[in-house]
Write a protein that holds these residues in place. Structure first.
Motif, PDB file in Angstrom:
ATOM      1  N   VAL A   1       2.187   1.819  -3.476  1.00  0.00           N
ATOM      2  CA  VAL A   1       1.101   2.353  -4.320  1.00  0.00           C
ATOM      3  C   VAL A   1       0.880   3.832  -4.033  1.00  0.00           C
ATOM      4  O   VAL A   1       0.702   4.658  -4.936  1.00  0.00           O
ATOM      5  CB  VAL A   1      -0.176   1.522  -4.106  1.00  0.00           C
ATOM      6  CG1 VAL A   1      -1.375   2.225  -4.765  1.00  0.00           C
ATOM      7  CG2 VAL A   1      -0.005   0.132  -4.710  1.00  0.00           C
ATOM      8  N   GLN A   2       0.923   4.191  -2.731  1.00  0.00           N
ATOM      9  CA  GLN A   2       0.716   5.593  -2.370  1.00  0.00           C
ATOM     10  C   GLN A   2       1.857   6.471  -2.911  1.00  0.00           C
ATOM     11  O   GLN A   2       1.630   7.617  -3.327  1.00  0.00           O
ATOM     12  CB  GLN A   2       0.635   5.708  -0.829  1.00  0.00           C
ATOM     13  CG  GLN A   2      -0.610   5.058  -0.216  1.00  0.00           C
ATOM     14  CD  GLN A   2      -1.891   5.784  -0.608  1.00  0.00           C
ATOM     15  OE1 GLN A   2      -1.882   6.897  -1.106  1.00  0.00           O
ATOM     16  NE2 GLN A   2      -3.030   5.109  -0.379  1.00  0.00           N
TER      17      GLN A   2
ATOM     18  N   GLU B   1      -4.732   7.781  -9.780  1.00  0.00           N
ATOM     19  CA  GLU B   1      -4.927   6.599  -8.920  1.00  0.00           C
ATOM     20  C   GLU B   1      -3.994   5.504  -9.360  1.00  0.00           C
ATOM     21  O   GLU B   1      -3.728   5.355 -10.570  1.00  0.00           O
ATOM     22  CB  GLU B   1      -6.379   6.117  -9.008  1.00  0.00           C
ATOM     23  CG  GLU B   1      -6.705   4.926  -8.120  1.00  0.00           C
ATOM     24  CD  GLU B   1      -8.170   4.542  -8.236  1.00  0.00           C
ATOM     25  OE1 GLU B   1      -8.459   3.388  -8.596  1.00  0.00           O
ATOM     26  OE2 GLU B   1      -9.038   5.434  -7.977  1.00  0.00           O
TER      27      GLU B   1
ATOM     28  N   ARG C   1      -4.873   0.283  -3.016  1.00  0.00           N
ATOM     29  CA  ARG C   1      -5.424   1.345  -3.892  1.00  0.00           C
ATOM     30  C   ARG C   1      -5.102   2.675  -3.267  1.00  0.00           C
ATOM     31  O   ARG C   1      -5.360   2.879  -2.077  1.00  0.00           O
ATOM     32  CB  ARG C   1      -6.931   1.164  -4.034  1.00  0.00           C
ATOM     33  CG  ARG C   1      -7.609   2.265  -4.831  1.00  0.00           C
ATOM     34  CD  ARG C   1      -9.048   1.867  -5.131  1.00  0.00           C
ATOM     35  NE  ARG C   1      -9.778   2.979  -5.732  1.00  0.00           N
ATOM     36  CZ  ARG C   1     -10.677   3.735  -5.107  1.00  0.00           C
ATOM     37  NH1 ARG C   1     -10.965   3.459  -3.841  1.00  0.00           N
ATOM     38  NH2 ARG C   1     -11.294   4.719  -5.722  1.00  0.00           N
ATOM     39  N   SER C   2      -4.506   3.539  -4.036  1.00  0.00           N
ATOM     40  CA  SER C   2      -4.101   4.836  -3.494  1.00  0.00           C
ATOM     41  C   SER C   2      -5.317   5.626  -3.056  1.00  0.00           C
ATOM     42  O   SER C   2      -6.368   5.616  -3.733  1.00  0.00           O
ATOM     43  CB  SER C   2      -3.319   5.623  -4.551  1.00  0.00           C
ATOM     44  OG  SER C   2      -4.135   5.850  -5.683  1.00  0.00           O
TER      45      SER C   2
ATOM     46  N   LYS D   1       0.831  -1.201   0.000  1.00  0.00           N
ATOM     47  CA  LYS D   1       0.000   0.000   0.000  1.00  0.00           C
ATOM     48  C   LYS D   1       0.868   1.255   0.000  1.00  0.00           C
ATOM     49  O   LYS D   1       0.564   2.267  -0.653  1.00  0.00           O
ATOM     50  CB  LYS D   1      -0.909   0.007   1.210  1.00  0.00           C
ATOM     51  CG  LYS D   1      -2.026  -1.049   1.129  1.00  0.00           C
ATOM     52  CD  LYS D   1      -2.928  -0.977   2.351  1.00  0.00           C
ATOM     53  CE  LYS D   1      -4.060  -2.012   2.259  1.00  0.00           C
ATOM     54  NZ  LYS D   1      -4.947  -1.955   3.434  1.00  0.00           N
TER      55      LYS D   1
ATOM     56  N   ALA E   1       1.344   7.156  -6.460  1.00  0.00           N
ATOM     57  CA  ALA E   1       0.182   8.020  -6.666  1.00  0.00           C
ATOM     58  C   ALA E   1       0.531   9.485  -6.464  1.00  0.00           C
ATOM     59  O   ALA E   1      -0.221  10.368  -6.894  1.00  0.00           O
ATOM     60  CB  ALA E   1      -0.951   7.604  -5.720  1.00  0.00           C
ATOM     61  N   THR E   2       1.677   9.737  -5.759  1.00  0.00           N
ATOM     62  CA  THR E   2       2.066  11.140  -5.557  1.00  0.00           C
ATOM     63  C   THR E   2       2.751  11.757  -6.772  1.00  0.00           C
ATOM     64  O   THR E   2       3.052  12.959  -6.768  1.00  0.00           O
ATOM     65  CB  THR E   2       3.010  11.223  -4.340  1.00  0.00           C
ATOM     66  OG1 THR E   2       4.158  10.416  -4.600  1.00  0.00           O
ATOM     67  CG2 THR E   2       2.327  10.752  -3.068  1.00  0.00           C
TER      68      THR E   2
END
Length: 570
Positions: free
Chosen positions: A75-76, A86, A99-100, A72, A79-80
């Motif tokens: 993924v985050q 996403e 999931r972001s 996670k 996402a940045t």
């Protein structure tokens, strides 16, 4: 005078350089725009593929270890990244592993985006990555789906999905921002270059030209020039040297111009003298031609006058005794009838006289009574024929008609044919000439009758000569010698006479000289070459008409005479 020229030159140089610089800049911007526009879509898809591949590679081992918290976090982190909406990891059974932006327990990914359920299932089953564009919450996005395998999935054909959603509009804004920055940079650079070029043009071109212009303007005369100092060693200095060299040559050029002007005056005088001599020669030649034509007309007029006087004299001498004979024939006819009646009475009264009967039988009185009236009638016919010939001779001569008269053209043609009748008749070795007439109803024509008859005589005599000459060409063996005469009324108040013979004809060389004085094709001693020349002068010069010839070898010759009905129409 120098400042406006300077301003115009500087403006022209700067405008020209500015236009060139702007053209290059706009071309560069255009190519840059096209390049960014063509590569934007490709870069968007490449960026999405890079994110999904990085996510899949980074989380594959972690999925085997079951460390979902780190998954996670990865993924985050992805996402940045700029323009990423996403990032998600989906298990083979469709559950969302990471999931972001999701804080609660993740649910199946197909429930989050039910419109993509079929696409997600096909990608997991086929192992083929999918890329498509759609909208989320009203903004355009690019969706990249990358299937991947892991031993954690227990089955070899089970695949998870790495999903990246990118904001298309934000990517476009970033690209156009880059384009705007490059455009501003280019404009600033172009402005700086333009200012630099302005300073260089002022220093290296305009100021030296201004000094050169001032030196030229201050020169007291065109043949005196002092080169200004401090000119750069380039084309401007070369121009100043050229001006200085030109100034030293002006005096020589001025002297040369004076000499040329003097020579031109001499040449003009010579040309004028030559033109005068040429004109005098032309006038002399024309005078000679006029004199020759006048001599020709005088000779022909004298000949025709002599012929007319002779014809008129002969006609007068013949006319007197013929008139006497013709006038007495009617009395002889009456006397003969009376004598024959007296003989009939005498025979009836003395029918039994043997001597009388013997004499009647000896002289064949009955034949005399029958033949004598016929003989007297033949004599009357002969005298009338002689009187007709005399009248034709008098009509042809026309010595009393030197002025314009209104006459019958057909009468003049018939008189001429009558005079030429002996030449038309058959002779040994010559079959004779047939005259074919096609006369129209012509009005009487105002003309010089004697001159017009002279033209008829010349043309008809030439036609007879041509037919006689054609016999030597054996043309008469192919066709009978004929002369056709056709008269017509023309629309422009004129009449035409066409005289055509079926002789040998003539070529273009002979036709070109036909009306020239003294030109003839006849043997020496037979033709003077004046007949057609005089005829042309009579018809064209004296009557304002036309005389021309149509002829081709072996097709005969046609002369056409056109004269106005009234000479007042000339």
């Amino acid at each position: 005078m120098s400042q406006p020229a300077k301003n115009r030159l500087s403006q022209q140089l700067l405008i020209g350089f500015g236009i060139s610089l702007i053209t290059v800049g706009l071309t560069t911007l255009g190519f840059n725009h096209l390049l960014i526009k063509s590569q934007l879509r490709y870069k968007q898809e490449q960026r999405a593929q890079t994110i999904t591949q990085g996510v899949a590679f980074s989380t594959e081992g972690l999925i085997e270890l079951g460390n979902t918290s780190i998954i996670k976090r990865i993924v985050q982190n992805y996402a940045t990244m700029p323009s990423v909406v996403e990032v998600a990891i989906v298990s083979p059974d469709g559950q969302t592993l990471a999931r972001s932006g999701a804080q609660a327990k993740n649910r199946p990914y197909a429930d989050i985006y039910p419109q993509w359920a079929q696409i997600l299932q096909q990608a997991a089953q086929t192992g083929i990555d999918r890329s498509f564009r759609t909208q989320i919450d009203g903004r355009p996005v690019l969706v990249e789906i990358l299937p991947f395998s892991s031993t954690l999935f227990a089955k070899e054909n089970r695949r998870g999905l790495a999903i990246a959603i990118l904001d298309v509009k934000e990517l476009q804004q970033q690209a156009w921002q880059t384009f705007s920055t490059s455009t501003i940079t280019l404009v600033v650079g172009m402005s700086a270059i333009l200012m630099l070029m302005t300073m260089m043009i002022q220093r290296l071109v305009l100021h030296p030209l201004q000094r050169l212009n001032k030196a030229v303007t201050n020169s007291p005369s065109i043949d005196y020039f002092v080169m200004p100092s401090g000119l750069p060693n380039n084309e401007i200095k070369f121009l100043a040297q050229t001006i200085q060299a030109a100034a030293t040559r002006v005096e020589a050029y001025q002297q040369l111009e004076q000499e040329i002007a003097q020579r031109k005056q001499v040449e003009a005088a010579l040309l004028e003298s030559e033109a005068q001599l040429r004109q005098q020669a032309q006038d002399l030649e024309k005078a000679m031609q006029d004199l020759q034509q006048a001599q020709t007309r005088i000779v022909q007029a004298e000949k025709m006058s002599s012929l007319g006087q002779l014809v008129a004299g002969v006609a007068h001498e013949i006319n007197n005794p013929v008139s006497f004979i013709h006038g007495n024939l009617s009395h002889i006819e009456d006397y003969t009838q009376n004598l024959l009646q007296l003989i009939d009475i005498y025979r009836q009264k003395y029918s039994d006289n043997p001597e009388t009967n013997h004499k009647v039988a000896e002289i064949d009185l009955e034949f005399i009574q029958e033949d004598l009236p016929k003989l007297i009638g033949s004599m009357k016919t002969g005298t009338e024929r002689i009187r007709g010939i005399v009248q034709s001779l008098r009509n042809f001569s026309r010595l009393d008609e030197a002025k314009l008269k209104i006459v019958d053209v057909h009468e003049g043609i018939e008189s001429t044919l009558l005079i030429l009748q002996s030449r038309l008749n058959a002779k040994p070795g010559f079959a004779g000439i047939e005259i074919i007439k096609d006369y129209s109803q012509l009005p009487k024509v105002e003309c010089y009758p004697g001159q017009l008859n002279q033209v008829f005589m010349n043309i008809l005599a030439n036609a007879i000569d041509a037919l006689e000459a054609s016999t030597s060409h054996q043309l008469a063996a192919k066709t009978n010698p004929q002369i056709s005469i056709v008269t017509q009324v023309l629309a422009d108040k004129a009449v035409s006479i066409h005289i055509h013979d079926n002789g040998y004809g003539m070529d273009e060389t002979v036709k070109a000289k036909l009306f020239d004085p003294f030109f003839t094709t006849k043997p020496v001693g037979k033709g003077t070459g004046l007949g057609l020349s005089i005829s042309y002068q009579i018809i064209v010069g004296n009557h304002g008409g036309k005389l021309y010839c149509n002829s081709f070898p072996e097709q005969g010759t046609e002369f056409v005479i056109e004269i106005p009905i009234y000479q007042g129409n000339r």
